[in-house]
Motif scaffolding. Structure first.
Motif, PDB file in Angstrom:
ATOM      1  N   ILE A 100       0.847  -1.186   0.000  1.00 14.28           N
ATOM      2  CA  ILE A 100       0.000   0.000   0.000  1.00 14.28           C
ATOM      3  C   ILE A 100       0.886   1.240   0.000  1.00 14.28           C
ATOM      4  CG2 ILE A 100      -0.224   0.090   2.533  1.00 14.28           C
ATOM      5  CD1 ILE A 100      -3.145   1.004   2.104  1.00 14.28           C
ATOM      6  N   LEU A 101       0.417   2.272  -0.677  1.00 10.47           N
ATOM      7  CA  LEU A 101       1.134   3.537  -0.783  1.00 10.47           C
ATOM      8  C   LEU A 101       0.438   4.606   0.051  1.00 10.47           C
ATOM      9  CD1 LEU A 101       1.404   3.626  -4.705  1.00 10.47           C
ATOM     10  CD2 LEU A 101       3.138   2.749  -3.128  1.00 10.47           C
ATOM     11  N   ALA A 102       1.187   5.629   0.432  1.00 11.85           N
ATOM     12  CA  ALA A 102       0.628   6.821   1.059  1.00 11.85           C
ATOM     13  C   ALA A 102       1.349   8.013   0.449  1.00 11.85           C
ATOM     14  CB  ALA A 102       0.803   6.793   2.571  1.00 11.85           C
ATOM     15  N   GLY A 103       0.642   8.769  -0.354  1.00  7.10           N
ATOM     16  CA  GLY A 103       1.267   9.886  -1.050  1.00  7.10           C
ATOM     17  C   GLY A 103       2.307   9.427  -2.053  1.00  7.10           C
ATOM     18  N   GLY A 104       2.098   8.236  -2.610  1.00  6.24           N
ATOM     19  CA  GLY A 104       3.035   7.696  -3.592  1.00  6.24           C
ATOM     20  C   GLY A 104       4.204   6.949  -2.993  1.00  6.24           C
ATOM     21  N   ASN A 105       4.357   6.997  -1.676  1.00  5.20           N
ATOM     22  CA  ASN A 105       5.457   6.304  -0.998  1.00  5.20           C
ATOM     23  C   ASN A 105       4.983   4.960  -0.448  1.00  5.20           C
ATOM     24  OD1 ASN A 105       7.343   8.520  -1.278  1.00  5.20           O
ATOM     25  ND2 ASN A 105       6.146   9.570   0.307  1.00  5.20           N
ATOM     26  N   VAL A 106       5.825   3.938  -0.569  1.00  2.00           N
ATOM     27  CA  VAL A 106       5.474   2.605  -0.078  1.00  2.00           C
ATOM     28  C   VAL A 106       5.518   2.607   1.451  1.00  2.00           C
ATOM     29  CG1 VAL A 106       6.111   0.171  -0.032  1.00  2.00           C
ATOM     30  CG2 VAL A 106       6.368   1.483  -2.151  1.00  2.00           C
ATOM     31  N   VAL A 107       4.386   2.322   2.076  1.00  2.00           N
ATOM     32  CA  VAL A 107       4.344   2.222   3.537  1.00  2.00           C
ATOM     33  C   VAL A 107       4.182   0.780   3.991  1.00  2.00           C
ATOM     34  CG1 VAL A 107       3.533   4.561   3.970  1.00  2.00           C
ATOM     35  CG2 VAL A 107       1.869   2.770   3.485  1.00  2.00           C
ATOM     36  N   ARG A 108       3.857  -0.102   3.073  1.00  2.79           N
ATOM     37  CA  ARG A 108       3.877  -1.539   3.318  1.00  2.79           C
ATOM     38  C   ARG A 108       4.246  -2.191   1.999  1.00  2.79           C
ATOM     39  NH1 ARG A 108       3.421  -5.695   6.972  1.00  2.79           N
ATOM     40  NH2 ARG A 108       2.394  -4.269   8.382  1.00  2.79           N
TER      41      ARG A 108
END
Length: 560
Positions: A100-108
């Motif tokens: 999953i991404l948050a703001g385009g960054n991989v957080v998982r």
């Protein structure tokens, strides 16, 4: 034509006369002999599931479409649909990567897959490891809200109090994408669906799981009633849990809804904590043994000096656990790793002082090519390293991820030693994880830390049992007993033997914590069993249950 029909009827009647009751049952399909499904006193028209990762269908260290479709709530909903249950909507991820991404960054990151080319515990490798094609992109963006009109409110990583904390969506990307507003609560959004039936599952699991995964490196917050001050790897105070759980059940049943709750499994039975042995350093292993065996004389020279220090300090009454701390490497049997035990008294200063006062210390330095002038520095870092060290025992639990560091060189610590004027080769020799450099607390759950987990878990379960016993609208599933059975004798599920063994057991997924699709199916049947017993339905007797062969134990690496 009539004579022919009569002869057929006469022959069939005569045949039945020669058959036993059992043989008649063999002729009639079993499903036609089962009783008709009844709901009892439960209303399944609008089923809502609330919980954490198990409820979501999380498995193999990720959340992805195929696993969500095999979540136990979705499996339950298919049985409920046969008796008035409505549509069961899940917040499906966009792909099967598990990330999953948050703001385009991989957080998982990517889910784990089974790679048969990687031996032992390392068979649990990242999704990208066995793909020859380009790694598929992670496409689920947490900041893209997809609405909150769902039936499954399983939020991976949620502790008990998180489910009732306004604004939790800011901290958990899995809730961010479905929260009705930034200040919403998971429970509030679930109640907005007006459930007639609910499951409240594994609440309390994450209240101890973060602590366990971190090797007990967090804080046991028992006595601290302010959860806002807790860290992600801390244990939740039992009173905070009790207040939260009672409030959640009261809210869910306030409108007359019935439901099922589960207790918290003893998570130290999970393969994430039982797969890596305490003694993996085997000089007879055909791959790693020769290198280890060659180092044993040097290792015993190092630890021999330290063992002498421990014996001296005990003779002076300064310590009483020299035998606990002493390390001797054997040449013929597997050796335990050396660990840091934060429950031991820190005797760093005593080690340094004793070494500097020993007339034999210069000889020790000479063995490693060090000048006598280096004595203060070397004595200092030996005290620093071994002040709370000991060999692991069978009572210690090594987390699964420790297998990726044991025997490797700790690069930051090696760099530190080099900055203290040790040669590159010598710095590397003193920075080998679990051998010359004791494994940090985050890799090992010591007996005291296990007791912290057990005490909290037992208290949570007492609260859960009390709520279920005192509320006629609530049934209880004993997940603790189920996991214990899988970890010991195994569980028979439609002829399949489900165990808690990593990779091969069939019950627990590749992260060693969350269940497989088949494991979740068995869990769904335990819910149906509890519903039958409490509310008078007959899912089990009527055969309206999950079938083991319909659910996988591993997901294909090619799923995208």
């Amino acid at each position: 034509m009539m004579t022919s029909n009569f002869k057929c009827i006469w022959f069939f009647t005569l045949l039945l006369g020669f058959l036993s009751c059992e043989e008649v049952q063999d002729i009639i399909p079993e499903e036609e002999m089962l009783p008709e499904l009844t709901a009892g006193s439960a209303d399944f028209s609008n089923y809502v599931a609330v919980g954490a990762s198990f409820t979501a269908g999380f498995t193999d260290n990720g959340l992805f479409i195929a696993a969500q479709e095999n979540s136990f709530p979705n499996t339950l909903s298919k049985q409920f649909a046969k008796i008035g249950g409505g549509e069961f909507k899940q917040p499906l991820m966009n792909d099967n990567t598990g990330g999953i991404l948050a703001g385009g960054n991989v957080v998982r990151g990517y889910r784990f897959i089974f790679n048969p080319n990687i031996p032992g515990p390392q068979a649990v490798d990242q999704f990208l490891a066995s793909l020859s094609a380009p790694v598929p992109p992670i496409t689920t963006e947490a900041t893209t809200n997809i609405g909150s009109d769902f039936n499954n409110f399983g939020i991976p990583g949620a502790k008990s109090f998180h489910l009732v904390t306004p604004g939790y969506a800011v901290f958990n990307p899995f809730y961010t994408r479905i929260a009705s507003s930034p200040g919403a609560t998971v429970l509030g959004d679930a109640m907005a669906q007006n459930p007639t039936f609910f499951t409240l599952s594994e609440v309390g699991g994450d209240d101890v799981l973060g602590y366990a995964i971190a090797g007990g490196d967090g804080v046991d917050q028992t006595g601290n009633l302010n959860p806002a001050s807790y860290g992600i790897t801390d244990i939740t105070d039992p009173s905070v849990f009790a207040q939260t759980f009672n409030a959640m059940v009261s809210t869910l049943t306030a409108g007359g809804a019935k439901g099922v709750v589960t207790n918290v499994p003893d998570i130290t039975d999970l393969p994430h904590f039982t797969t890596v042995p305490h003694n993996p350093l085997d000089p007879n292993d055909e791959d790693t043994g020769p290198a280890l065996a060659a180092q044993i004389p040097t290792l015993n020279a190092l630890y021999g000096n330290l063992n002498g220090v421990y014996a001296f300090l005990e003779s002076q009454g300064a310590i009483d656990d020299a035998n606990v701390r002493s390390v001797v490497f054997a040449t013929d049997v597997p050796n335990p790793v050396v660990i840091v035990d934060e429950d031991l008294n820190n005797i760093s200063a005593l080690i340094t002082q004793t070494l500097l006062g020993s007339p034999l210390f210069p000889q020790f330095l000479d063995q490693f090519g060090l000048p006598a002038i280096a004595a203060p520095q070397v004595a200092g870092f030996l005290g620093l390293i071994y002040g709370q060290s000991r060999p692991a025992t069978a009572e210690d639990l090594l987390v699964l991820t420790s297998s990726t560091v044991i025997g490797g060189v700790n690069a930051p610590f090696m760099a530190f030693l080099e900055s203290q004027n040790l040669s590159e080769a010598l710095a590397a020799q003193f920075a080998v994880e679990g051998i010359t450099l004791p494994l940090e607390d985050k890799w090992v759950i010591t007996p005291q830390e296990q007791m912290n987990i057990k005490t909290a878990t037992d208290s949570y379960n007492a609260t859960i049992a009390g709520v279920a016993d005192s509320n006629e609208n609530v049934a209880l599933v004993d997940l603790n007993a189920t996991l214990k059975e899988a970890a010991t004798t195994g569980i028979n599920f439609d002829g399949f033997n489900l165990t808690a063994d990593l990779v091969t057991g069939g019950a627990v997924g590749l992260d060693g914590i969350h269940l497989t699709g088949r494991g979740y199916a068995f869990m769904a049947n335990k819910f149906l069993e509890a519903i039958d017993e409490k509310f008078g339905s007959n899912f089990m007797a009527s055969g309206n249950v999950a079938k083991a062969s319909s659910f996988p134990t591993n997901y294909s690496p090619t799923l995208q």
